[in-house]
Write an enzyme that holds these catalytic residues in place. Structure first.
Site, PDB file in Angstrom:
ATOM      1  N   ASP A  32      15.396  79.973   7.156  1.00 33.21           N
ATOM      2  CA  ASP A  32      16.205  78.951   6.484  1.00 33.21           C
ATOM      3  C   ASP A  32      17.004  79.569   5.338  1.00 33.21           C
ATOM      4  O   ASP A  32      16.569  80.539   4.720  1.00 33.21           O
ATOM      5  CB  ASP A  32      15.283  77.844   5.967  1.00 33.21           C
ATOM      6  CG  ASP A  32      16.034  76.562   5.656  1.00 33.21           C
ATOM      7  OD1 ASP A  32      17.198  76.436   6.079  1.00 33.21           O
ATOM      8  OD2 ASP A  32      15.460  75.691   4.988  1.00 33.21           O
ATOM      9  N   ASN A  34      20.657  80.080   5.481  1.00 34.39           N
ATOM     10  CA  ASN A  34      21.933  80.724   5.840  1.00 34.39           C
ATOM     11  C   ASN A  34      23.118  80.051   5.154  1.00 34.39           C
ATOM     12  O   ASN A  34      24.030  80.715   4.653  1.00 34.39           O
ATOM     13  CB  ASN A  34      22.173  80.655   7.353  1.00 34.39           C
ATOM     14  CG  ASN A  34      21.160  81.457   8.143  1.00 34.39           C
ATOM     15  OD1 ASN A  34      20.363  82.189   7.578  1.00 34.39           O
ATOM     16  ND2 ASN A  34      21.190  81.303   9.459  1.00 34.39           N
ATOM     17  N   GLY A  35      23.090  78.713   5.159  1.00 37.28           N
ATOM     18  CA  GLY A  35      24.207  77.956   4.582  1.00 37.28           C
ATOM     19  C   GLY A  35      24.330  78.217   3.087  1.00 37.28           C
ATOM     20  O   GLY A  35      25.428  78.435   2.559  1.00 37.28           O
ATOM     21  N   HIS A  49      25.314  82.305   9.034  1.00 36.71           N
ATOM     22  CA  HIS A  49      24.573  82.425  10.292  1.00 36.71           C
ATOM     23  C   HIS A  49      24.729  83.827  10.875  1.00 36.71           C
ATOM     24  O   HIS A  49      23.781  84.394  11.408  1.00 36.71           O
ATOM     25  CB  HIS A  49      25.040  81.363  11.294  1.00 36.71           C
ATOM     26  CG  HIS A  49      24.733  79.956  10.851  1.00 36.71           C
ATOM     27  ND1 HIS A  49      23.505  79.588  10.347  1.00 36.71           N
ATOM     28  CD2 HIS A  49      25.498  78.829  10.826  1.00 36.71           C
ATOM     29  CE1 HIS A  49      23.527  78.289  10.035  1.00 36.71           C
ATOM     30  NE2 HIS A  49      24.733  77.817  10.315  1.00 36.71           N
ATOM     31  N   TRP A  81      20.742  69.109  16.054  1.00 41.35           N
ATOM     32  CA  TRP A  81      21.905  68.468  16.696  1.00 41.35           C
ATOM     33  C   TRP A  81      22.579  67.492  15.752  1.00 41.35           C
ATOM     34  O   TRP A  81      23.692  67.047  16.009  1.00 41.35           O
ATOM     35  CB  TRP A  81      21.472  67.734  17.977  1.00 41.35           C
ATOM     36  CG  TRP A  81      20.900  68.648  19.015  1.00 41.35           C
ATOM     37  CD1 TRP A  81      19.574  68.756  19.359  1.00 41.35           C
ATOM     38  CD2 TRP A  81      21.603  69.592  19.827  1.00 41.35           C
ATOM     39  NE1 TRP A  81      19.429  69.711  20.340  1.00 41.35           N
ATOM     40  CE2 TRP A  81      20.650  70.238  20.650  1.00 41.35           C
ATOM     41  CE3 TRP A  81      22.945  69.957  19.952  1.00 41.35           C
ATOM     42  CZ2 TRP A  81      20.988  71.227  21.568  1.00 41.35           C
ATOM     43  CZ3 TRP A  81      23.285  70.941  20.870  1.00 41.35           C
ATOM     44  CH2 TRP A  81      22.314  71.558  21.659  1.00 41.35           C
ATOM     45  N   LEU A 143       6.441  94.388  21.686  1.00 40.82           N
ATOM     46  CA  LEU A 143       6.406  93.166  20.868  1.00 40.82           C
ATOM     47  C   LEU A 143       7.005  92.032  21.683  1.00 40.82           C
ATOM     48  O   LEU A 143       7.948  92.238  22.444  1.00 40.82           O
ATOM     49  CB  LEU A 143       7.217  93.365  19.578  1.00 40.82           C
ATOM     50  CG  LEU A 143       7.350  92.135  18.661  1.00 40.82           C
ATOM     51  CD1 LEU A 143       7.257  92.561  17.194  1.00 40.82           C
ATOM     52  CD2 LEU A 143       8.666  91.407  18.854  1.00 40.82           C
ATOM     53  N   ARG A 200       8.270  80.597   5.642  1.00 44.83           N
ATOM     54  CA  ARG A 200       9.556  79.903   5.559  1.00 44.83           C
ATOM     55  C   ARG A 200      10.347  80.502   4.407  1.00 44.83           C
ATOM     56  O   ARG A 200       9.819  80.643   3.301  1.00 44.83           O
ATOM     57  CB  ARG A 200       9.396  78.401   5.341  1.00 44.83           C
ATOM     58  CG  ARG A 200      10.765  77.701   5.327  1.00 44.83           C
ATOM     59  CD  ARG A 200      10.694  76.196   5.242  1.00 44.83           C
ATOM     60  NE  ARG A 200      12.021  75.617   5.439  1.00 44.83           N
ATOM     61  CZ  ARG A 200      12.291  74.519   6.116  1.00 44.83           C
ATOM     62  NH1 ARG A 200      11.323  73.863   6.690  1.00 44.83           N
ATOM     63  NH2 ARG A 200      13.537  74.074   6.234  1.00 44.83           N
ATOM     64  N   ARG A 206       8.419  72.921   3.530  1.00 43.37           N
ATOM     65  CA  ARG A 206       8.098  71.953   4.585  1.00 43.37           C
ATOM     66  C   ARG A 206       8.135  72.689   5.917  1.00 43.37           C
ATOM     67  O   ARG A 206       8.660  73.801   6.012  1.00 43.37           O
ATOM     68  CB  ARG A 206       9.068  70.772   4.585  1.00 43.37           C
ATOM     69  CG  ARG A 206      10.527  71.157   4.678  1.00 43.37           C
ATOM     70  CD  ARG A 206      11.454  69.915   4.738  1.00 43.37           C
ATOM     71  NE  ARG A 206      12.848  70.323   4.570  1.00 43.37           N
ATOM     72  CZ  ARG A 206      13.502  70.308   3.407  1.00 43.37           C
ATOM     73  NH1 ARG A 206      12.900  69.912   2.302  1.00 43.37           N
ATOM     74  NH2 ARG A 206      14.766  70.712   3.341  1.00 43.37           N
TER      75      ARG A 206
HETATM   76  C1  IPE Z   1      14.647  74.325  10.043  1.00 42.26           C
HETATM   77  O1  IPE Z   1      15.638  74.430   9.086  1.00 42.26           O
HETATM   78  C2  IPE Z   1      15.187  74.720  11.380  1.00 42.26           C
HETATM   79  C3  IPE Z   1      15.528  76.130  11.551  1.00 42.26           C
HETATM   80  C4  IPE Z   1      15.361  77.063  10.657  1.00 42.26           C
HETATM   81  C5  IPE Z   1      16.064  76.461  12.828  1.00 42.26           C
HETATM   82  P1  IPE Z   1      16.523  73.182   8.663  1.00 42.26           P
HETATM   83  O2  IPE Z   1      17.459  73.679   7.629  1.00 42.26           O
HETATM   84  O3  IPE Z   1      17.118  72.538   9.853  1.00 42.26           O
HETATM   85  O4  IPE Z   1      15.424  72.215   8.050  1.00 42.26           O
HETATM   86  P2  IPE Z   1      15.561  70.976   7.061  1.00 42.26           P
HETATM   87  O5  IPE Z   1      16.635  70.081   7.613  1.00 42.26           O
HETATM   88  O6  IPE Z   1      15.946  71.523   5.726  1.00 42.26           O
HETATM   89  O7  IPE Z   1      14.207  70.348   7.051  1.00 42.26           O
HETATM   90  C1  IPE Z   2      18.987  78.080   8.801  1.00 41.04           C
HETATM   91  O1  IPE Z   2      19.906  78.033   7.770  1.00 41.04           O
HETATM   92  C2  IPE Z   2      19.652  78.208  10.148  1.00 41.04           C
HETATM   93  C3  IPE Z   2      19.513  77.031  11.010  1.00 41.04           C
HETATM   94  C4  IPE Z   2      18.873  75.928  10.714  1.00 41.04           C
HETATM   95  C5  IPE Z   2      20.149  77.107  12.303  1.00 41.04           C
HETATM   96  P1  IPE Z   2      20.582  76.665   7.335  1.00 41.04           P
HETATM   97  O2  IPE Z   2      21.841  76.489   8.106  1.00 41.04           O
HETATM   98  O3  IPE Z   2      19.625  75.540   7.437  1.00 41.04           O
HETATM   99  O4  IPE Z   2      20.918  76.978   5.831  1.00 41.04           O
HETATM  100  P2  IPE Z   2      20.774  76.011   4.585  1.00 41.04           P
HETATM  101  O5  IPE Z   2      19.384  75.447   4.625  1.00 41.04           O
HETATM  102  O6  IPE Z   2      21.807  74.943   4.736  1.00 41.04           O
HETATM  103  O7  IPE Z   2      21.009  76.897   3.402  1.00 41.04           O
HETATM  104 MG    MG Z   3      18.304  74.698   6.192  1.00 44.93          MG
END
Ligand code: IPE
Ligand code: IPE
Ligand code: MG
Length: 252
Positions: A32, A34-35, A49, A81, A143, A200, A206
């Site tokens: 988690d 990347n954004g 990503h 989605w 692995l 995580r 969570r």
């Molecule tokens: C969980 O991350 C899913 C993945 C890492 C693929 P999210 O960014 O989607 O989770 P929430 O929405 O913060 O719970």
């Molecule tokens: C995790 O990074 C990648 C996926 C859920 C696919 P996010 O895209 O959730 O990044 P944040 O949580 O918005 O920083």
């Molecule tokens: Mg996220």
């Protein structure tokens, strides 16, 4: 569903998880952040990503080097989605690119690819390429990389219950045989060693519908590092913390 559970009848009891102090056999990561990594740099989320895919490469290599048997990565949840179409499309594109580009590397490095979740939702072309990669790496033993795609743990548990119910209805199963082991063997992770460590990244605390059943006795670790900044050193740090923990499994 792409990972078939082991045969229900006569299945071996689950292997005992490792005790503290060892290298975990099975590590899972909720990748988690990347954004936020991209936003901090004034870049589009897609760049985050892409950087995340680099972190996968580094982490995978490091995991293989230290002797982790199974690395399970949450790449796309059944809830993802809900994101804008453009981001979903970027993620699909990246997955497609990564599969093509990394397949040879996976083969050379002895990595066996497996999938959990339901990648059919990504369309027949991408699904076929994913399944092709699973097939081509099936004999590798160094692995096992399990990628969770369109995965949701509650959906997985519901599907397992449904499968067992169907067996009861068709007369091949006695309801009294539905115990923890039967349910465990009906999960998509049936053939994997028990989950030892769940990490995580990004500071969120969570599980976001990831491996709820499997995490019953896993060690949980929440780190502040945003996923694109994760690498072999970050994994080594996590494994160090894991090794210092005492797992009791309800004993003393
Ligand atoms: C969980 O991350 C899913 C993945 C890492 C693929 P999210 O960014 O989607 O989770 P929430 O929405 O913060 O719970
Ligand atoms: C995790 O990074 C990648 C996926 C859920 C696919 P996010 O895209 O959730 O990044 P944040 O949580 O918005 O920083
Ligand atoms: Mg996220």
């Amino acid at each position: 569903m792409s990972v078939r559970p082991a045969a229900l009848e006569g299945a071996d009891p689950p292997v005992q998880p490792t005790g503290g102090g060892d290298v975990p056999r099975h590590v899972a990561i909720i990748m988690d952040g990347n954004g936020r990594w991209a936003a901090k740099r004034g870049m589009p989320r897609a760049a985050g990503h892409r950087a995340g895919a680099e972190a996968v490469r580094k982490t995978l290599r490091a995991a293989a080097e230290v002797g982790v048997e199974v690395l399970t990565l949450y790449a796309f949840s059944s809830e993802n989605w809900r994101r804008p179409e453009e981001e979903v499309s970027d993620l699909k594109g990246l997955l497609s690119f990564y599969i093509d580009k990394e397949l040879l590397t996976l083969e050379h490095e002895g990595v066996r690819l497996q999938l959990i979740g339901d990648p059919a939702a990504f369309g027949p072309q991408l699904e076929a390429r994913l399944l092709g990669a699973v097939e081509r790496t099936a004999a590798n033993r160094r692995l096992t990389l399990v990628v969770a795609l369109n995965y949701g743990s509650r959906g997985e548990i519901a599907a397992a219950a449904r499968r067992l119910a169907e067996e009861v209805r068709s007369g091949t199963r006695d309801p009294a045989s539905i115990d923890e082991q039967a349910l465990d063997q009906a999960m998509q992770t049936a053939e994997l060693p028990p989950l030892d460590l769940l990490i995580r990244t990004s500071g969120e605390v969570r599980l976001s519908n990831f491996l709820l059943w499997q995490a019953a006795y896993a060690e949980l670790m929440f780190v502040e590092t945003l996923w694109p900044d994760f690498d072999g050193d970050a994994l080594a740090d996590a494994l160090g913390v894991f090794a210092a923990r005492q797992r009791r499994f309800g004993g003393r």
